[in-house]
Motif scaffolding. Sequence first.
Motif, PDB file in Angstrom:
ATOM      1  N   HIS A 288       0.829  -1.201   0.000  1.00  0.00           N
ATOM      2  CA  HIS A 288       0.000   0.000   0.000  1.00  0.00           C
ATOM      3  C   HIS A 288       0.871   1.261   0.000  1.00  0.00           C
ATOM      4  N   GLY A 289       0.401   2.301  -0.671  1.00  0.00           N
ATOM      5  CA  GLY A 289       1.075   3.595  -0.653  1.00  0.00           C
ATOM      6  C   GLY A 289       0.057   4.704  -0.830  1.00  0.00           C
ATOM      7  N   ILE A 290       0.034   5.660   0.102  1.00  0.00           N
ATOM      8  CA  ILE A 290      -0.886   6.802   0.042  1.00  0.00           C
ATOM      9  C   ILE A 290      -0.060   8.079   0.206  1.00  0.00           C
ATOM     10  N   MET A 291      -0.233   9.049  -0.702  1.00  0.00           N
ATOM     11  CA  MET A 291       0.435  10.340  -0.573  1.00  0.00           C
ATOM     12  C   MET A 291      -0.530  11.342   0.066  1.00  0.00           C
ATOM     13  N   LEU A 292      -0.078  11.992   1.121  1.00  0.00           N
ATOM     14  CA  LEU A 292      -0.849  13.026   1.802  1.00  0.00           C
ATOM     15  C   LEU A 292      -0.354  14.376   1.315  1.00  0.00           C
ATOM     16  N   GLY A 293      -1.256  15.221   0.864  1.00  0.00           N
ATOM     17  CA  GLY A 293      -0.892  16.542   0.376  1.00  0.00           C
ATOM     18  C   GLY A 293      -1.573  17.644   1.172  1.00  0.00           C
ATOM     19  N   GLY A 294      -1.207  18.901   0.871  1.00  0.00           N
ATOM     20  CA  GLY A 294      -1.813  20.053   1.539  1.00  0.00           C
ATOM     21  C   GLY A 294      -1.449  20.150   2.998  1.00  0.00           C
ATOM     22  N   LEU A 295      -0.264  19.640   3.389  1.00  0.00           N
ATOM     23  CA  LEU A 295       0.149  19.647   4.786  1.00  0.00           C
ATOM     24  C   LEU A 295       0.801  20.978   5.152  1.00  0.00           C
ATOM     25  N   LEU A 296       0.828  21.242   6.455  1.00  0.00           N
ATOM     26  CA  LEU A 296       1.514  22.426   6.965  1.00  0.00           C
ATOM     27  C   LEU A 296       3.014  22.135   7.041  1.00  0.00           C
ATOM     28  N   SER A 297       3.816  23.115   6.734  1.00  0.00           N
ATOM     29  CA  SER A 297       5.260  22.909   6.781  1.00  0.00           C
ATOM     30  C   SER A 297       5.753  22.859   8.223  1.00  0.00           C
ATOM     31  N   ASN A 298       6.895  22.199   8.379  1.00  0.00           N
ATOM     32  CA  ASN A 298       7.579  22.135   9.682  1.00  0.00           C
ATOM     33  C   ASN A 298       6.629  21.729  10.804  1.00  0.00           C
ATOM     34  N   THR A 299       5.789  20.731  10.519  1.00  0.00           N
ATOM     35  CA  THR A 299       4.742  20.314  11.463  1.00  0.00           C
ATOM     36  C   THR A 299       4.810  18.802  11.664  1.00  0.00           C
ATOM     37  N   THR A 300       4.675  18.381  12.925  1.00  0.00           N
ATOM     38  CA  THR A 300       4.629  16.944  13.230  1.00  0.00           C
ATOM     39  C   THR A 300       3.195  16.451  13.086  1.00  0.00           C
ATOM     40  N   TYR A 301       3.015  15.406  12.281  1.00  0.00           N
ATOM     41  CA  TYR A 301       1.709  14.795  12.067  1.00  0.00           C
ATOM     42  C   TYR A 301       1.682  13.418  12.711  1.00  0.00           C
ATOM     43  N   TYR A 302       0.523  13.081  13.273  1.00  0.00           N
ATOM     44  CA  TYR A 302       0.275  11.755  13.838  1.00  0.00           C
ATOM     45  C   TYR A 302      -0.688  11.024  12.885  1.00  0.00           C
ATOM     46  N   TYR A 303      -0.398   9.759  12.597  1.00  0.00           N
ATOM     47  CA  TYR A 303      -1.220   9.073  11.603  1.00  0.00           C
ATOM     48  C   TYR A 303      -1.388   7.601  11.947  1.00  0.00           C
ATOM     49  N   ARG A 304      -2.431   7.005  11.393  1.00  0.00           N
ATOM     50  CA  ARG A 304      -2.664   5.567  11.430  1.00  0.00           C
ATOM     51  C   ARG A 304      -3.103   5.122  10.031  1.00  0.00           C
ATOM     52  N   VAL A 305      -2.602   3.955   9.594  1.00  0.00           N
ATOM     53  CA  VAL A 305      -3.045   3.410   8.316  1.00  0.00           C
ATOM     54  C   VAL A 305      -4.187   2.442   8.571  1.00  0.00           C
ATOM     55  N   MET A 306      -5.092   2.304   7.561  1.00  0.00           N
ATOM     56  CA  MET A 306      -6.293   1.496   7.712  1.00  0.00           C
ATOM     57  C   MET A 306      -6.474   0.657   6.453  1.00  0.00           C
ATOM     58  N   SER A 307      -6.850  -0.613   6.626  1.00  0.00           N
ATOM     59  CA  SER A 307      -7.104  -1.507   5.500  1.00  0.00           C
ATOM     60  C   SER A 307      -8.311  -2.383   5.794  1.00  0.00           C
ATOM     61  N   GLU A 308      -9.057  -2.710   4.732  1.00  0.00           N
ATOM     62  CA  GLU A 308     -10.253  -3.547   4.856  1.00  0.00           C
ATOM     63  C   GLU A 308     -10.209  -4.605   3.758  1.00  0.00           C
ATOM     64  N   ASP A 309     -10.339  -5.895   4.158  1.00  0.00           N
ATOM     65  CA  ASP A 309     -10.281  -6.952   3.151  1.00  0.00           C
ATOM     66  C   ASP A 309     -11.633  -7.108   2.442  1.00  0.00           C
ATOM     67  N   SER A 310     -11.696  -8.054   1.500  1.00  0.00           N
ATOM     68  CA  SER A 310     -12.889  -8.213   0.681  1.00  0.00           C
ATOM     69  C   SER A 310     -14.095  -8.688   1.475  1.00  0.00           C
ATOM     70  N   SER A 311     -13.859  -9.198   2.690  1.00  0.00           N
ATOM     71  CA  SER A 311     -14.976  -9.649   3.536  1.00  0.00           C
ATOM     72  C   SER A 311     -15.407  -8.580   4.527  1.00  0.00           C
ATOM     73  N   GLY A 312     -14.810  -7.402   4.423  1.00  0.00           N
ATOM     74  CA  GLY A 312     -15.206  -6.308   5.316  1.00  0.00           C
ATOM     75  C   GLY A 312     -14.493  -6.324   6.649  1.00  0.00           C
ATOM     76  N   ASN A 313     -13.463  -7.186   6.826  1.00  0.00           N
ATOM     77  CA  ASN A 313     -12.705  -7.196   8.076  1.00  0.00           C
ATOM     78  C   ASN A 313     -11.725  -6.030   8.068  1.00  0.00           C
ATOM     79  N   GLU A 314     -11.789  -5.225   9.115  1.00  0.00           N
ATOM     80  CA  GLU A 314     -11.009  -3.992   9.176  1.00  0.00           C
ATOM     81  C   GLU A 314      -9.786  -4.146  10.071  1.00  0.00           C
ATOM     82  N   ALA A 315      -8.751  -3.367   9.761  1.00  0.00           N
ATOM     83  CA  ALA A 315      -7.544  -3.337  10.590  1.00  0.00           C
ATOM     84  C   ALA A 315      -6.954  -1.943  10.519  1.00  0.00           C
ATOM     85  N   TRP A 316      -6.317  -1.531  11.599  1.00  0.00           N
ATOM     86  CA  TRP A 316      -5.609  -0.258  11.591  1.00  0.00           C
ATOM     87  C   TRP A 316      -4.332  -0.399  12.417  1.00  0.00           C
ATOM     88  N   SER A 317      -3.374   0.443  12.109  1.00  0.00           N
ATOM     89  CA  SER A 317      -2.051   0.343  12.726  1.00  0.00           C
ATOM     90  C   SER A 317      -1.995   1.125  14.021  1.00  0.00           C
TER      91      SER A 317
END
Length: 815
Positions: A288-317
Motif C-alpha cells: 500500500h502507498g498513500i500520498m498526503l498533500g496540503g500539509l503544513l510545513s515544519n509540522t509533526t503529524y500523527y497518523y494511522r493506516v487502515m485496510s479492509e479486506d474483501s470480507s469487510g474485516n477492518e484493521a488499523w495500525s
Amino acid sequence: MRKNWSLLVASLTVAMLLGPLLPMPVQAASPVISDVQAVGITEDTAIITWATDIDATGNVEYGNVSGGPYSSTAPSPEDSSADNTSHAVLLLGLQTNTTYYFRVKSSDRAGPDVVSAEYSFKTRAFTITSVAASSITDSSATITWDTSVAATSNVDYGEDTSYGSIAPVPEDSSADNTHHVVVLSGLSASTTYHYRVRCQNAEGDEELSVDKTFTTAADATSPTISDVVSSDETSTSATINWNTSEPATSQVAYDTSSHSDPGWTSIAQLTAAYGANSPKDSDLVTSHGIMLGGLLSNTTYYYRVMSEDSSGNEAWSDEGTFTTEADATAPVISNVTATDISDTEATITWDTDEAATSQVEYGTTSASHGDYDTTTAEDASLVTSHMLVITGLTPGTTYYYRAISRDSAVPANEAVSGEASFTTEADTTAPVISNIAFSNVTSDSAIVTWSTNEPADSQVEYGLDTGYGTTTPLDTVLVTNHAVSLTGLATDTTYHLRVISSDAAGNSAVSADQTLTTAADTTPPVITVLPASGVTETTATINWNTNEPATSQVEYGPTVAYGSTTPLDTSLVTNHSVVITGLTPGTTYHYRVISRDAATPTPNQAESEDHEFTTSVDATPPPAPTLLSPDDGLVDSNVTPAFDWSDVWDASGVSYDFQLAEDAAFSSPLVDRSGLEYSSFSLTDALSDGTYYWRVQAVDLSPASNASGWSGPWSFTVDTTGPTVELTPFSPDPTSNNTPTLEGTATDASSAVVAVEYRVDGGAWTEAQATDGAFDSLSEGFTFTTPELADGAHTVEVRAQDDLGNWTATAEYAA
C-alpha cells in the motif's frame, strides 16, 4: 469389497424372490432393452444395469474378446424369473485393469431372449475410497482419501467441474502412500469448491474419484498490517507505505495532535477522531502507498493506516509520526495597485506566486515596514490574487502603503511590497439627509432615526417650538444610519426638532423642522425579578429590575398572605435591591416586589408574581463560655460553691450545659445539667473534701442545636480538715529538765499550715515556733519550750491551723 457386493447380490436375490409369484400373462411383444450401463467398477467387480419396458429376466454374458465368444455369464444360476423392469447384475472375480466386453439378455419367458448390443468397461487398476474434505477455514481445506495400492496424491479443484487448479504444486509423482492428505490453500471465503482426487500407481495407471464439493468458511480475520513507514516528506506532503497479509483497501487518518485508541471497534470511529483522512483507495492490494498533500510545513503529524479486506474485516495500525520540512521561501508580491479611489476609500490589489494571506499597512507619511499609522486586519484566506478595501480615509489626502502576505509555513514566511501611494479625492458636498422617523415614543422618551448618503456624525436640536433650545450631545461616530435618543421629555407633549449631520470633511446638513408628541404614561413598570441573594440565617437581599425608574418595596412572610412589608424606598431606579432582616433560620419565605413609576397625577404600580427563598440553617456554634469562678486551682472550705461563667450571644439564643466531676476526663460526672438558662449554677448538696473539675459549653437554640464545645476544665479543692500534728517523744523519758523543749511536725493535704499552738496542763494556748522560721507550707516542723515545771507528771497539748482556718484536734503528750 467382494463381501459388500455379495450383500448387494443377496439383496437383489431376495428382492427377486419376494416378487409376484402369480402366473405371468402372455406378452404380446418381446422386452425392449435400454439404458445399459456398467457402474460401481472396482479392481475386480462391476455392476451391469439396464431397463426393460416390461417385466423380464436379467442375465449378462461377458469376456475379454470383443464380439465373443463370451467366456462367462451372470448371475449363476441364470435368472429365470421375469419379474423386473430394472435390472442389476454383479460381476465378480474380474481381473484388475482389464477391458471386458458384455451384453445383456432379457426374456419375458413367453419368447426367446432379447440380446443387447455389445458394451465394454475396464476394471480399475486400484480403488479410491473415503474421499473427504476437512479442516475447512475461510482460505484452506484438507482433502483426505485412501487407495487400495500405493499411489500419487493430487487434487483437481475449482469453482465448477472444470476445476482449473491442482494441488500440490508441483504435482505429486511419488506413488508411495495408500492414505493421502493434500491441503488446499489460498481459497476464497464463503465459496463452494468442486474437487476430485487423481492418483497413479507405480505402473502409471491413473484413477479419478467422482466430483465432490465443500464450502469455505466466512472470512472473520482482519488483515495483518506491517512495515508501516513514512517517506518523501516535503514541506506540504508525505507518502505513507505499508503491507498487509492479504489484499485489502488503503486509507490514512492523520492529524496534528495525537489520538490514543480508546477501544475503537471500526474504521469509522477512528476516522471521526482524527482531523483529516485520505480518500479510501478500494483497490485490494498487499503493498500500500498513500500520498498526503496540503500539509503544513515544519509540522509533526500523527497518523494511522487502515485496510479492509474483501470480507469487510477492518484493521488499523498503531499511531506513527512524521514531520514535514520547513518552508523557508517567502511569497513573491507583484502587481500592487490602488484602484476605485474616492474621497474616503481605496481598493488595494496585488498578486503572489503562492497562496498567502492579505494585509495592508498605510499612513499619511512615508515609512518603513511596521512603522505606518494603520494596519488592516489580516485576511487569513490563502489566495494568490489579493484585494483589500481601505475605508475611513480623509478626503484630499495622500496615503503611503505597502502590501503584506504570509504563506502557510510554520512559522509563516512574510513578504512585504515596496512602498506605493495614492491620493483621495476632495470632499465638498454635504451629506443628504433622508428617512427621518420616530420610534419607541413613550411618555418621556423617543428615538429619532435618519439616513445620510455618506458617513456623518449625529445630533438633534429639539424644544417646545422652532426655537428648539436643547441639543443632544454630538455623536462623532461617522455612520450612514443614525439613531439619537431623546430622554427626560414631558408626558403628552408636542416637540419640534431637526437633525444635523456633518461628514468627515466638515460639510454639514440640517433637516427641515419635524414634530413628535410624547405618549401619556398609563403603563406600569415591567418587573424582572432576579434570584434572592445574600440569604443567611436571618437576612436576605431581594433584587429586581424595572424597565423604567420606579420605587422599591417588598412584601414577605411565611405564606402567600405575606404579612410584613419593607419601608417604601421612594428613589426612582431601574435596578432595585432591598435587604430583609430579622428572619428565622431554616424557614421558607414567600415574597413579591412592588414598584411605582413617576407618572402623574397617579403613579403606575406593578407587583411581581410570588417568589420564594429559604433562610439557611444555623450551622455555626456559639463561642465557648469563659469560666469565671471558682478560680482554677482554688482551694477552699466552701462545700456548696457557686459557679459562674461569661454570657454567650447567638442569634438564635443559647442555653448552657454544666458538668462537675472528680476526674479531668469527666468519665462519671457528679453533676451533669443541660439546658441551663443562665450563666451560673449553685450546688445544693455539700461536697466532700477533695479536688473537683468543672466545665461549661454553650448550645444555640437553632434546630441544629450547635454546641460550642466544652470550656476549661477548671479545678478546685474542698478542704474542711485541719492539719495533722505529730510530736517527737522525749528521750530519755521522763526528763529531769524542768523546762523541756518539744518538737513535732504539722502536715495538711491541701492547705498551708499557718500556725501551731500548745498548752500545758490545760493552760492558755501559746504559739510554737516554725523550725524554718515561718508557717507557710503544707508540712511544717515546729518547736517550743515549756515554762518551768514542777516535778511530776504533766500533759502537753498541741494543735495546728491551715490557711483556711481549719484546726486540728489536739495532740497530747503526757510525761
